[in-house]
Motif scaffolding. Structure first.
Motif, short mmCIF file in Angstrom:
data_model
loop_
_atom_site.label_atom_id
_atom_site.label_comp_id
_atom_site.label_asym_id
_atom_site.label_seq_id
_atom_site.Cartn_x
_atom_site.Cartn_y
_atom_site.Cartn_z
N GLU A 83 1.00 -1.21 0.13
CA GLU A 83 -0.35 0.02 -0.04
C GLU A 83 0.66 1.09 -0.02
O GLU A 83 1.86 1.38 0.76
CB GLU A 83 -1.02 0.05 1.21
CG GLU A 83 -1.90 -1.28 1.38
CD GLU A 83 -2.74 -1.08 2.71
OE1 GLU A 83 -2.63 -0.26 3.49
OE2 GLU A 83 -3.71 -2.05 2.73
N MET A 84 0.43 2.26 -0.86
CA MET A 84 1.24 3.31 -1.01
C MET A 84 0.24 4.86 -1.05
O MET A 84 -0.49 4.47 -1.55
CB MET A 84 2.35 3.56 -1.97
CG MET A 84 3.30 2.36 -2.16
SD MET A 84 4.70 2.86 -3.40
CE MET A 84 5.47 1.33 -3.23
N LYS A 85 0.81 5.69 -0.66
CA LYS A 85 0.28 6.87 -0.79
C LYS A 85 0.88 8.02 -1.59
O LYS A 85 2.10 7.91 -1.48
CB LYS A 85 -0.28 7.54 0.51
CG LYS A 85 -1.35 6.91 1.42
CD LYS A 85 -1.69 7.53 2.64
CE LYS A 85 -2.78 6.73 3.17
NZ LYS A 85 -3.02 7.20 4.86
N THR A 86 0.32 8.75 -2.63
CA THR A 86 0.98 9.83 -3.10
C THR A 86 0.67 11.16 -2.44
O THR A 86 -0.20 11.40 -1.81
CB THR A 86 0.46 9.93 -4.53
OG1 THR A 86 -0.98 10.47 -4.53
CG2 THR A 86 0.48 8.71 -5.06
N THR A 87 1.90 11.86 -2.14
CA THR A 87 1.60 13.16 -1.51
C THR A 87 2.20 14.22 -2.29
O THR A 87 3.10 14.20 -3.52
CB THR A 87 2.48 13.06 -0.23
OG1 THR A 87 3.86 13.20 -0.77
CG2 THR A 87 2.17 12.07 0.60
N ASP A 105 4.57 7.81 -0.53
CA ASP A 105 4.72 7.70 1.06
C ASP A 105 5.78 8.89 1.63
O ASP A 105 6.39 8.64 2.64
CB ASP A 105 5.23 6.48 1.22
CG ASP A 105 4.37 5.52 1.60
OD1 ASP A 105 2.81 5.83 0.89
OD2 ASP A 105 4.62 4.28 1.76
N GLY A 110 10.81 6.72 -3.16
CA GLY A 110 9.69 6.03 -2.44
C GLY A 110 10.25 4.53 -1.93
O GLY A 110 11.40 4.27 -2.16
N GLU A 128 -3.94 10.99 -2.11
CA GLU A 128 -4.52 11.81 -0.97
C GLU A 128 -5.48 12.91 -1.50
O GLU A 128 -4.99 13.55 -2.54
CB GLU A 128 -3.36 12.62 -0.13
CG GLU A 128 -2.53 11.36 0.50
CD GLU A 128 -1.66 12.15 1.55
OE1 GLU A 128 -1.49 13.37 1.67
OE2 GLU A 128 -1.23 11.38 2.76
#
Length: 364
Positions: A83-87, A105, A110, A128
């Motif tokens: 699982e990854m989030k883009t910021t 992340d 990354g 996000e």
């Protein structure tokens, strides 16, 4: 496999402001290349220089080189949930110089993904809600269209998933691959996935993970204030900074400090070149790449005692070094103006007693 909250293709294309070329990740026709992102017109270079530095969203954008997964210790295929989030966040390139980064992340590079050949990987990417642009992820280790980019393209506030089998060993780059992907990668959206061979990798004492990339801004390196992204400089491949882990001189005494190792340790280094444009002439001052896997091709026989080696954009090299004497090992791009003037330097500090039979700085 796509999460039920992911947008349909038409919604994503409308948000990106482009035509059907999005599905061909990384293969941009003139329609896509000429289509600006929402911020492009405001961020092109002007004669006014940078404005005041912005308030930062994070005190550190540079990933810790020691933060990577442990070696594979299993012998049968496994299933992994990644699982990854883009910021999108503002941070300092160097003290007093701010920039709007994009990350996976919250760090550059990354996070490393580490699996074994034959494992199955389910990737879930969340964009996000506070972000302003679509993002996705293209794994070079994937057999499949766009490396998963089309299946993972998401608008702010949305999530998508896809699954793949890690079929071939090696270490590979991953990166964002929406239109204007060169901007997204330059701003920090890249990392590495290591697919270990079934028999694993040779044991070493320590592993480190770095990422090199270029930042193209509307000001000179070191000029205080907020640096906007400069599309013209990127097209000309003329970067303001060439960074190791997102910031100028981050892994040195002027940044977060060098990486300390003990004399005699064998160290494996993963060096990801996100680019988007420049070949790295990767060199360790005061050492050599005792064992070197070009392009991360761990299924091939490695080279030995390599002084300087090219690491092309969109690839990851692996070097193993011995540390027989104490002192700093300087990790550089041997296009040395990038070191002296643009920020491309990291340091491994070898601690221990002197070995004058190997190196004597003050011979009698």
């Amino acid at each position: 496999m796509t999460d039920s909250t992911s947008p349909d293709r038409r919604t994503v294309l409308k948000a990106a402001g482009v035509g059907g070329a999005l599905s061909v990740a990384g293969c941009l026709d003139s329609t896509v290349e000429d289509q600006p992102e929402p911020e492009e017109a405001a961020n092109n270079q002007t004669d006014d220089g940078p404005g005041e530095a912005k308030a930062v969203d994070t005190d550190r954008i540079a990933a810790d080189p020691t933060d990577l997964p442990d070696p594979v210790d299993w012998n049968e295929p496994r299933h992994h949930e990644v699982e990854m989030k883009t910021t999108e966040e503002t941070a300092e390139i160097e003290p007093g110089v701010t920039f709007d980064y994009m990350t996976f992340d919250g760090r550059i590079p990354g996070p490393m993904v580490r699996v074994r050949q034959g494992d199955t990987v389910n990737v879930t990417l969340t964009n996000e809600e506070s972000n302003s642009m679509p993002h996705n992820i293209d794994f070079h280790a994937v057999y499949g269209p766009g490396g998963g980019a089309g299946a993972s393209t998401v608008n702010p506030g949305e999530t998508a998933s896809f699954e793949f089998k890690a079929m071939y060993p090696g270490v590979h780059v991953y990166h964002c691959a929406v239109p204007n992907l060169d901007h997204h990668i330059s701003a920090g959206m890249f990392g590495a996935i290591l697919v270990e061979p079934k028999e694993g990798l040779p044991e070493v004492d320590r592993e480190l993970y770095f990422g090199q990339h270029e930042l193209y801004t509307d000001a000179e390196a070191g000029e205080k204030g907020h640096h906007n992204f400069d599309f013209g400089a990127m097209k000309s491949e003329d970067p303001t900074y060439v960074c190791l882990n997102g910031e100028a001189y981050a892994i040195t005494g002027d940044g977060y400090g060098p990486v300390d190792v003990e004399k005699g340790e064998r160290v494996r280094i993963f060096h990801a070149n996100g680019g988007p444009n420049l070949i790295s002439s990767w060199h360790g001052i005061g050492n050599v790449w005792e064992t070197f896997y070009r392009d991360g091709a761990i299924a091939s026989e490695p080279d030995h005692y390599v002084e300087t080696a090219p690491v092309v954009p969109g690839s990851v090299a692996i070097a193993e070094i011995d540390t027989p004497v104490p002192g700093p090992i300087k990790l550089v791009d041997h296009a040395l103006s990038r070191v002296a003037r643009k920020g491309m330097l990291g340091i491994i500090n070898v601690e221990g007693e002197a070995e004058p039979e190997i190196f004597d700085p003050e011979p009698a």
